[in-house]
Design a protein around this motif. Structure first.
Motif, mmCIF file in Angstrom:
data_model
loop_
_atom_site.group_PDB
_atom_site.id
_atom_site.type_symbol
_atom_site.label_atom_id
_atom_site.label_comp_id
_atom_site.label_asym_id
_atom_site.label_seq_id
_atom_site.Cartn_x
_atom_site.Cartn_y
_atom_site.Cartn_z
ATOM 1 N N ARG A 93 0.865 -1.173 0.000
ATOM 2 C CA ARG A 93 0.000 0.000 0.000
ATOM 3 C C ARG A 93 0.901 1.223 0.000
ATOM 4 N NH1 ARG A 93 -0.508 2.527 4.903
ATOM 5 N NH2 ARG A 93 0.268 1.382 6.687
ATOM 6 N N SER A 94 0.326 2.353 -0.391
ATOM 7 C CA SER A 94 1.097 3.576 -0.496
ATOM 8 C C SER A 94 0.198 4.756 -0.176
ATOM 9 C CB SER A 94 1.654 3.716 -1.919
ATOM 10 O OG SER A 94 2.298 4.961 -2.087
ATOM 11 N N ASP A 95 0.792 5.845 0.259
ATOM 12 C CA ASP A 95 0.053 7.081 0.490
ATOM 13 C C ASP A 95 -0.034 7.934 -0.771
ATOM 14 O OD1 ASP A 95 -0.477 6.548 3.165
ATOM 15 O OD2 ASP A 95 1.343 7.535 3.880
ATOM 16 N N VAL A 96 0.510 7.444 -1.879
ATOM 17 C CA VAL A 96 0.483 8.182 -3.138
ATOM 18 C C VAL A 96 -0.864 7.945 -3.825
ATOM 19 C CG1 VAL A 96 1.568 8.449 -5.405
ATOM 20 C CG2 VAL A 96 2.981 8.017 -3.393
ATOM 21 N N HIS A 97 -1.423 9.008 -4.411
ATOM 22 C CA HIS A 97 -2.692 8.903 -5.137
ATOM 23 C C HIS A 97 -2.612 7.736 -6.119
ATOM 24 C CE1 HIS A 97 -6.054 9.915 -7.714
ATOM 25 N NE2 HIS A 97 -6.438 10.816 -6.814
ATOM 26 N N PRO A 98 -3.593 6.834 -6.099
ATOM 27 C CA PRO A 98 -3.473 5.602 -6.889
ATOM 28 C C PRO A 98 -3.810 5.714 -8.370
ATOM 29 C CG PRO A 98 -5.518 5.581 -5.658
ATOM 30 C CD PRO A 98 -4.772 6.827 -5.247
ATOM 31 N N ASP A 99 -4.430 6.806 -8.787
ATOM 32 C CA ASP A 99 -4.912 6.885 -10.163
ATOM 33 C C ASP A 99 -4.043 7.773 -11.040
ATOM 34 O OD1 ASP A 99 -7.102 5.312 -9.405
ATOM 35 O OD2 ASP A 99 -8.251 7.091 -8.813
ATOM 36 N N ALA A 100 -4.128 7.521 -12.343
ATOM 37 C CA ALA A 100 -3.378 8.335 -13.301
ATOM 38 C C ALA A 100 -3.987 9.726 -13.429
ATOM 39 C CB ALA A 100 -3.349 7.657 -14.665
ATOM 40 N N GLU A 101 -5.297 9.836 -13.150
ATOM 41 C CA GLU A 101 -5.965 11.143 -13.205
ATOM 42 C C GLU A 101 -6.231 11.628 -11.790
ATOM 43 O OE1 GLU A 101 -9.490 11.120 -15.551
ATOM 44 O OE2 GLU A 101 -8.400 10.713 -17.404
ATOM 45 N N VAL A 102 -5.940 12.880 -11.547
ATOM 46 C CA VAL A 102 -6.153 13.494 -10.238
ATOM 47 C C VAL A 102 -7.054 14.705 -10.447
ATOM 48 C CG1 VAL A 102 -5.045 14.632 -8.274
ATOM 49 C CG2 VAL A 102 -3.880 12.744 -9.445
ATOM 50 N N ALA A 103 -8.157 14.737 -9.710
ATOM 51 C CA ALA A 103 -9.061 15.880 -9.795
ATOM 52 C C ALA A 103 -8.602 16.935 -8.799
ATOM 53 C CB ALA A 103 -10.489 15.450 -9.481
ATOM 54 N N LEU A 104 -8.406 18.138 -9.292
ATOM 55 C CA LEU A 104 -7.999 19.248 -8.440
ATOM 56 C C LEU A 104 -9.092 20.307 -8.434
ATOM 57 C CD1 LEU A 104 -4.282 19.930 -9.401
ATOM 58 C CD2 LEU A 104 -5.153 18.781 -7.393
ATOM 59 N N ALA A 105 -9.429 20.764 -7.247
ATOM 60 C CA ALA A 105 -10.370 21.871 -7.119
ATOM 61 C C ALA A 105 -9.551 23.131 -6.889
ATOM 62 C CB ALA A 105 -11.313 21.622 -5.945
ATOM 63 N N PHE A 106 -9.881 24.178 -7.612
ATOM 64 C CA PHE A 106 -9.176 25.430 -7.393
ATOM 65 C C PHE A 106 -10.151 26.593 -7.529
ATOM 66 C CE2 PHE A 106 -8.594 24.255 -11.790
ATOM 67 C CZ PHE A 106 -8.767 25.425 -12.509
ATOM 68 N N GLU A 107 -9.772 27.653 -6.864
ATOM 69 C CA GLU A 107 -10.578 28.860 -6.841
ATOM 70 C C GLU A 107 -9.682 30.030 -7.201
ATOM 71 O OE1 GLU A 107 -12.784 31.018 -3.273
ATOM 72 O OE2 GLU A 107 -13.371 28.906 -3.474
ATOM 73 N N PHE A 108 -10.228 30.964 -7.979
ATOM 74 C CA PHE A 108 -9.433 32.131 -8.334
ATOM 75 C C PHE A 108 -10.351 33.319 -8.590
ATOM 76 C CE2 PHE A 108 -10.393 29.895 -12.212
ATOM 77 C CZ PHE A 108 -10.675 30.888 -13.143
ATOM 78 N N SER A 109 -9.775 34.487 -8.595
ATOM 79 C CA SER A 109 -10.487 35.717 -8.918
ATOM 80 C C SER A 109 -9.892 36.293 -10.190
ATOM 81 C CB SER A 109 -10.342 36.744 -7.790
ATOM 82 O OG SER A 109 -10.944 36.277 -6.620
ATOM 83 N N ALA A 110 -10.772 36.841 -11.034
ATOM 84 C CA ALA A 110 -10.310 37.447 -12.285
ATOM 85 C C ALA A 110 -10.912 38.847 -12.414
ATOM 86 C CB ALA A 110 -10.707 36.588 -13.469
ATOM 87 N N GLN A 111 -10.081 39.746 -12.805
ATOM 88 C CA GLN A 111 -10.517 41.124 -13.035
ATOM 89 C C GLN A 111 -11.132 41.199 -14.430
ATOM 90 O OE1 GLN A 111 -10.013 43.765 -10.816
ATOM 91 N NE2 GLN A 111 -11.259 45.018 -12.166
ATOM 92 N N PRO A 112 -12.375 41.634 -14.558
ATOM 93 C CA PRO A 112 -12.961 41.777 -15.902
ATOM 94 C C PRO A 112 -12.127 42.746 -16.746
ATOM 95 C CG PRO A 112 -14.650 41.947 -14.207
ATOM 96 C CD PRO A 112 -13.328 41.956 -13.505
#
Length: 175
Positions: A93-112
């Motif tokens: 077993r490992s603590d490393v993410h097991p899948d080839a795809e990793v979903a990342l959630a991110f938040e940002f602000s953009a100036q119009p």
């Protein structure tokens, strides 16, 4: 002086290179297991092979006591080199993410472009092809496994250099 341990460390660098280029998750996992075994083998080879020289054995034994202690400078030895090796080779077993795809959630602000109040955005993005393989827990949670392996390689390089300097000092008769 620590020639055989350094040979293993050089193979760790090759393993890291293979991990950087691998996109197939199964092949990546095999390269990871090999690299984790090798990164721990540096210490075993230092002790058992290079340690056939009593001066190297004495310096390595003193260093090992420090590595096993609470000093945060050696956390990578306790919490990655030993822990990940034990997880993989004793329990597969490992603590490393097991899948080839990793979903990342991110938040940002953009100036119009027209000015005004920044607009906030939240998004989930899939990162694939083994570009990002984060640890899911432990001291390196969220950090790419290859970055931790790279840090461990550098840590070993520094520790082997310190042992070599200590051995040279003892052989020269300096205090």
């Amino acid at each position: 002086m620590t020639f055989r341990a350094r040979n293993v460390l050089d193979d760790c660098r090759v393993g890291l290179s293979m991990l950087e280029d691998e996109t197939d998750v199964r092949r990546w996992r095999v390269h990871w297991a090999a690299s984790v075994a090798l990164i721990r083998a540096v210490g075993h080879v230092l002790d058992k092979v290079d340690g056939e020289d009593p001066i190297i054995k004495q310096a390595a034994s003193a260093a090992f006591k420090q590595w096993k202690g609470a000093d945060p400078r050696h956390e990578i030895f306790r919490e990655f080199i030993e822990r990940e090796r034990n997880n993989l080779l004793k329990e597969y077993r490992s603590d490393v993410h097991p899948d080839a795809e990793v979903a990342l959630a991110f938040e940002f602000s953009a100036q119009p472009a027209s000015g005004g109040v920044p607009v906030r955005y939240a998004q989930i993005a899939e990162i694939d092809e083994n570009i990002y393989r984060p640890f899911l827990g432990g001291a390196w949670e969220g950090i790419d496994a290859r970055d931790v392996l790279s840090d461990a390689i550098e840590w070993w390089d520094g520790e082997l250099t310190a042992i070599e300097l200590e051995v040279a000092r003892k052989r020269s008769g300096a205090k």
